[in-house]
Design a protein around this motif. Structure first.
Motif, PDB file in Angstrom:
ATOM      1  N   LEU A 103      -2.547 -18.193   0.087  1.00 43.47           N
ATOM      2  CA  LEU A 103      -3.657 -18.147  -0.872  1.00 43.47           C
ATOM      3  C   LEU A 103      -4.758 -17.217  -0.363  1.00 43.47           C
ATOM      4  CD1 LEU A 103      -4.755 -19.313  -3.523  1.00 43.47           C
ATOM      5  CD2 LEU A 103      -5.769 -21.179  -2.180  1.00 43.47           C
ATOM      6  N   GLU A 104      -5.033 -17.290   0.934  1.00 44.78           N
ATOM      7  CA  GLU A 104      -6.040 -16.408   1.528  1.00 44.78           C
ATOM      8  C   GLU A 104      -5.619 -14.946   1.410  1.00 44.78           C
ATOM      9  OE1 GLU A 104      -8.237 -15.717   5.881  1.00 44.78           O
ATOM     10  OE2 GLU A 104      -6.557 -17.097   5.686  1.00 44.78           O
ATOM     11  N   LEU A 105      -4.332 -14.683   1.646  1.00 42.22           N
ATOM     12  CA  LEU A 105      -3.826 -13.314   1.551  1.00 42.22           C
ATOM     13  C   LEU A 105      -3.936 -12.793   0.123  1.00 42.22           C
ATOM     14  CD1 LEU A 105      -2.387 -10.846   2.692  1.00 42.22           C
ATOM     15  CD2 LEU A 105      -0.208 -12.040   2.407  1.00 42.22           C
ATOM     16  N   LEU A 106      -3.617 -13.632  -0.850  1.00 44.66           N
ATOM     17  CA  LEU A 106      -3.727 -13.203  -2.245  1.00 44.66           C
ATOM     18  C   LEU A 106      -5.171 -12.892  -2.621  1.00 44.66           C
ATOM     19  CD1 LEU A 106      -1.231 -15.654  -4.014  1.00 44.66           C
ATOM     20  CD2 LEU A 106      -0.926 -13.219  -3.585  1.00 44.66           C
ATOM     21  N   ARG A 107      -6.089 -13.647  -2.083  1.00 44.15           N
ATOM     22  CA  ARG A 107      -7.495 -13.417  -2.408  1.00 44.15           C
ATOM     23  C   ARG A 107      -8.054 -12.177  -1.730  1.00 44.15           C
ATOM     24  NH1 ARG A 107      -9.193 -19.829  -1.948  1.00 44.15           N
ATOM     25  NH2 ARG A 107      -8.624 -20.391  -4.106  1.00 44.15           N
ATOM     26  N   LEU A 108      -7.402 -11.762  -0.635  1.00 40.03           N
ATOM     27  CA  LEU A 108      -7.872 -10.569   0.074  1.00 40.03           C
ATOM     28  C   LEU A 108      -7.577  -9.284  -0.680  1.00 40.03           C
ATOM     29  CD1 LEU A 108      -6.927 -11.222   3.819  1.00 40.03           C
ATOM     30  CD2 LEU A 108      -9.225 -10.803   2.917  1.00 40.03           C
ATOM     31  N   HIS A 109      -6.497  -9.291  -1.457  1.00 40.63           N
ATOM     32  CA  HIS A 109      -6.029  -8.071  -2.087  1.00 40.63           C
ATOM     33  C   HIS A 109      -5.892  -8.252  -3.598  1.00 40.63           C
ATOM     34  CE1 HIS A 109      -5.242  -6.612   1.942  1.00 40.63           C
ATOM     35  NE2 HIS A 109      -4.491  -7.668   2.177  1.00 40.63           N
TER      36      HIS A 109
END
Length: 638
Positions: A174-180
């Protein structure tokens, strides 16, 4: 000769604390004193009294980091030496381990999910083949190879909704999706939300488990393409007839049906992209946070356990015979004392139930090191032959080792009736960090003591029995009591679930003992029970079942003049838990584990002249106290 050469190197590296002219018992006692915090009261904050000075006395976070560092230093010496270069027994295994180590320490490239989108995107585009085959598990469902509940040598495939431990990977994804800002970002977020919703909807504490053949699981859950899935997992294509011998234990069936129907109807591109995102998270979780010689050794311990344990046992470990002999003696004393508990029969077991428990007690095996009984050089040398490691690409090797671990876990399914080969059995779990502390397996009725645990300050075969029985005895007692807590009691001496064990668990005296332990909330009740019962067992095994501190006058040991035997026992036990307090995961915090355990040990209050506890939880231990008899005491003085 190579082994002796390496030993000399390791002794120089590992022993700055214990010099040749320092007695091991003086060294152990000195360490206990260094760890003390005398501003704290042993009666109210025993962990703080015993361990409050550890941070100032040690460069390590805790005792586990200490012994792990010693193990790592020894293995670094081996990996960077020429020892074993001309080995005739397992040259391929040694070469593979050194190749992996060289890439881990020499290749500086890292997977950073905070990199610019185009860099991360390049990783997402990498072809990965089947995700489950390459170690990615617990995304849409959880698949693992275990043994049947009613046959501890029969391999089964367990299928269920994702394990709760996967929630950390979900949060990282989820954090990775929010980064990009990717094209399919919103669809992937919707996918995650739906899966979490379904898991909450179908979550049960004790879900029904169905035992199905291959034909039955295809009929019951036809949405999943089982032929393709197991063709990939087993490495070769098999016909349905060839796979019919497979046995499945399936839980959360309604979740599986609804989740896979949803996934089938969902767009394939964002579904595939989400798998790729989770694969990136798995790779990042699996690689060391910082790569240096020692962290690479610890990483390899987790992912290549057979190879690392083989090398350590053969080239580095010098005390196996002495350590094993002493551990067998300690285990024997624990079993004998538990047998006396059963003679008293506090839980009012029937004769049939007593026979069941005695058989399990007698059958508990002790294993030093996570290595199979198999000794043939060919087995070890060819075990990792399907892996193709490179000296230049650590991340490439990591992807290989994730797939290798999955292949090795599933390889046994191809054998007739999928039986466990006990001669070649070792623990090859999907762990990110290797176990250092001893552990108990219900299905094997076995306690395994990792070799790295058998080092100062946790254990030395030369130590006085009071240090060995208080620390190692309590640890082994803890693991032994996992065989007799509310979950372990269900398994018989052969590791199969039994109605006799269930009847014991449902009996009134057993339930009352459980309720007593529940009086103070615990993260894990079974760990609380193992803590309480393990310490009581270790204490009784050393001092005698009817020991009474109030009726004895102790002489000081030659190596310890301040603390008398019972006090020294408690301090040595507590200092197993010394260190910075860890985050709470599967156990209570270390300070609570120690304080609750000694509070429930009747003699502790007498040993430190504390107010007596009005309520003490005891499970198997005989009721009441009696005066010591001449034959009931192990001489604790000298």
């Amino acid at each position: 000769m190579e082994s002796l050469l390496l030993l000399c190197i390791c002794l120089i590296t590992l022993s700055p604390f214990i010099q040749a002219d320092v007695d091991i018992n003086v060294a152990t006692s000195s360490q206990i004193h260094k760890n003390l915090n005398r501003t704290s009261s042993p009666c109210t904050e025993f962990w703080n009294f015993a361990c409050g000075g550890f941070a100032n006395a040690s460069q390590y976070v805790d005792n586990f980091e200490w012994v792990e560092d010693q193990f790592a230093m020894a293995m670094v010496e081996f990996m960077e030496s020429r020892v074993g270069d001309n080995d005739t027994q397992a040259p391929q295994l040694i070469k593979q381990m050194r190749t992996y180590y060289k890439a881990c320490t020499g290749d500086t490239s890292k997977l950073n999910l905070n990199d610019p989108p185009q860099v991360v995107w390049r990783w997402l585009q990498e072809e990965s083949g089947m995700f489950l085959e390459h170690g990615l598990n617990g995304v849409f469902f959880d698949e693992r190879v275990d043994v049947a509940t009613n046959d501890s040598t029969r391999r089964v495939v367990q299928i269920s909704m994702p394990d709760p431990s996967s929630r950390y990977s979900v949060l990282r994804a989820l954090e990775l999706l929010r980064l990009h800002d990717w094209k399919d970002k919103q669809e992937m977020l919707q996918l995650m939300a739906k899966l979490q919703q379904l898991q909450r909807k179908y979550k049960e504490d004790n879900p029904v488990v169905y035992t199905w053949t291959y034909s039955e699981i295809k009929r019951q859950i036809p949405i999943i393409k089982w032929d393709i899935l197991f063709g990939q997992l087993l490495g070769v294509h098999h016909t349905a007839k060839e796979l019919e011998h497979l046995l499945f234990e399936v839980s959360d069936v309604e979740y599986l049906r609804e989740a896979f129907q949803f996934l089938m109807d969902f767009e394939s591109v964002p579904r595939d992209m989400y798998l790729r995102v989770r694969r990136l998270v798995l790779i990042q979780e699996s690689e060391p946070r910082e790569r240096n010689p020692r962290t690479c050794i610890h990483h390899m311990r987790a992912f290549l356990p057979l190879g690392m344990n083989y090398i350590y046992d053969r080239f580095v470990y010098q005390n196996r015979e002495q350590d094993t002999q002493r551990l067998v003696e300690i285990m024997g004393s624990l079993k004998a004392t538990f047998g006396k508990y059963l003679d008293a029969n506090r839980l009012q077991l029937t004769p049939h139930q007593l026979t069941y428990v005695r058989a399990k007690l007698e059958g508990i095996q002790l294993k030093v090191g996570n290595l199979p009984a198999e000794k043939s050089p060919e087995f070890y040398d060819t075990h990792y032959e399907s892996a193709n490691f490179s000296e230049s690409s650590f991340l490439g090797n990591l992807i290989q080792v994730l797939a290798l671990r999955t292949r090795l876990q599933h390889a046994g399914l191809l054998k007739p009736e999928s039986r466990v080969d006990l001669q070649r059995y070792y623990v090859n779990d999907n762990v990110l960090k290797a176990r250092t502390s001893p552990f108990y397996e219900n299905e094997r009725n076995t306690i395994t003591v990792p070799m790295e645990f058998l080092q100062f300050p946790l254990f030395d075969h030369r130590q006085h029995a009071i240090f060995q029985q208080s620390l190692m005895g309590a640890v082994l007692g803890h693991e032994m009591n996992h065989a007799f807590e509310q979950e372990g009691i269900l398994f018989d001496a052969s590791g199969n679930e039994s109605p006799v064990g269930l009847a014991i668990r449902e009996s009134q005296p057993f339930r009352e003992a459980i309720e007593c332990a529940e009086g103070k909330p615990a993260i894990s009740l079974k760990e609380r029970l193992a803590d309480l019962n393990g310490l009581q067992l270790a204490y009784d095994s050393f001092f005698g079942l009817h020991h009474n501190s109030r009726k004895l006058e102790y002489r000081p040991y030659a190596f310890e003049s301040e603390f008398r035997a019972p006090q020294l026992f408690h301090l040595s036990y507590a200092q197993f838990f010394c260190g910075s307090l860890p985050p709470v995961i599967a156990h209570d915090r270390d300070d609570e584990r120690v304080d609750v355990s000694v509070d429930n040990l009747r003699q502790f209050a007498y040993d430190f002249s504390c107010p007596s506890q009005s309520s003490i939880c005891e499970m198997w231990r005989p009721r009441g106290e009696t005066a010591p008899t001449s034959d009931s005491l192990v001489n604790p003085k000298q």
